[in-house]
Design a protein around this motif. Sequence first.
Motif, PDB file in Angstrom:
ATOM      1  N   TYR B  33       5.887  -2.760  -0.053  1.00  0.00           N
ATOM      2  CA  TYR B  33       4.615  -2.627  -0.749  1.00  0.00           C
ATOM      3  C   TYR B  33       4.008  -1.249  -0.518  1.00  0.00           C
ATOM      4  O   TYR B  33       4.165  -0.663   0.555  1.00  0.00           O
ATOM      5  N   SER B  45      -3.531  -3.154  -4.204  1.00  0.00           N
ATOM      6  CA  SER B  45      -2.088  -3.096  -4.394  1.00  0.00           C
ATOM      7  C   SER B  45      -1.718  -2.041  -5.436  1.00  0.00           C
ATOM      8  O   SER B  45      -2.320  -1.972  -6.512  1.00  0.00           O
ATOM      9  N   VAL B  48       4.961  -3.085  -5.784  1.00  0.00           N
ATOM     10  CA  VAL B  48       5.835  -3.955  -5.012  1.00  0.00           C
ATOM     11  C   VAL B  48       7.257  -3.618  -5.428  1.00  0.00           C
ATOM     12  O   VAL B  48       7.591  -3.703  -6.615  1.00  0.00           O
ATOM     13  N   LEU B  50      11.359  -4.302  -4.946  1.00  0.00           N
ATOM     14  CA  LEU B  50      12.203  -5.389  -4.498  1.00  0.00           C
ATOM     15  C   LEU B  50      13.639  -4.989  -4.195  1.00  0.00           C
ATOM     16  O   LEU B  50      14.254  -5.499  -3.269  1.00  0.00           O
ATOM     17  N   LYS B  56       9.023   2.581  -9.583  1.00  0.00           N
ATOM     18  CA  LYS B  56       7.870   2.159 -10.386  1.00  0.00           C
ATOM     19  C   LYS B  56       6.887   3.317 -10.479  1.00  0.00           C
ATOM     20  O   LYS B  56       6.702   4.070  -9.516  1.00  0.00           O
TER      21      LYS B  56
END
Lengths: 117, 109
Positions: B33, B45, B48, B50, B56
């Motif tokens: 995160y 936030s 995230v 993965l 991102k």
Amino acid sequence: SQTIHQWPATLVQPVGSPLSLECTVEGTSNPNLYWYRQAAGRGLQLLFYSVGIGQISSEVPQNLSASRPQDRQFILSSKKLLLSDSGFYLCAFDKLGQGIPYNSPLHFGNGTRLTVT
Amino acid sequence: ELKVEQNPLFLSMQEGKNYTIYCNYSTTSDRLYWYRQDPGKSLESLFVLLSNGAVKQEGRLMASLDTKARLSTLHITAAVHDLSATYFCGMDSNYQLIWGAGTKLIIKP
């Protein structure tokens, strides 16, 4: 929508007094709940987490305790505050492990700034 | 021992410049995160991540994850004053988020 509420926003308490901070979540059921503490200018320390009513896991030995009397309510308590308990307390929730998309983040409340004098 | 190390811990930079914050972690992680914290405020936030190679982007911020190197980066492009904040990375391990110490970013006009 899912929201998380914490109160009070600020608190000044004398050493030796009791503490009760409350956190509630709306818009979802059976959340995972967390209490974090952040000392001034520092990172986050996980204090407690809960995956269900009455289920509390403690991460750090201290004079604090947590309870989850209802599904969406998480309470942080102390019988006698110490000076070292001063800090910024953050409640958070997520739905990890419950079929929710794995890329869902942890959602934080607005925090409670506690000063023990 | 589960550890997350961020660097730098403090960064002062001029508007318009690019820079990268690094986040190293000590064990395999399910999720990585990135959060932003403004002074006296809670955490917001940002990303995230993965899987290995995940990238991102949101505005001037871009985050990436290299699970083999156990490294995530947060890249700031053409920084603006509004991005001044403290940025935290955290990794997920069995219901716990292990957090870095945070990078305090100051962007000067």
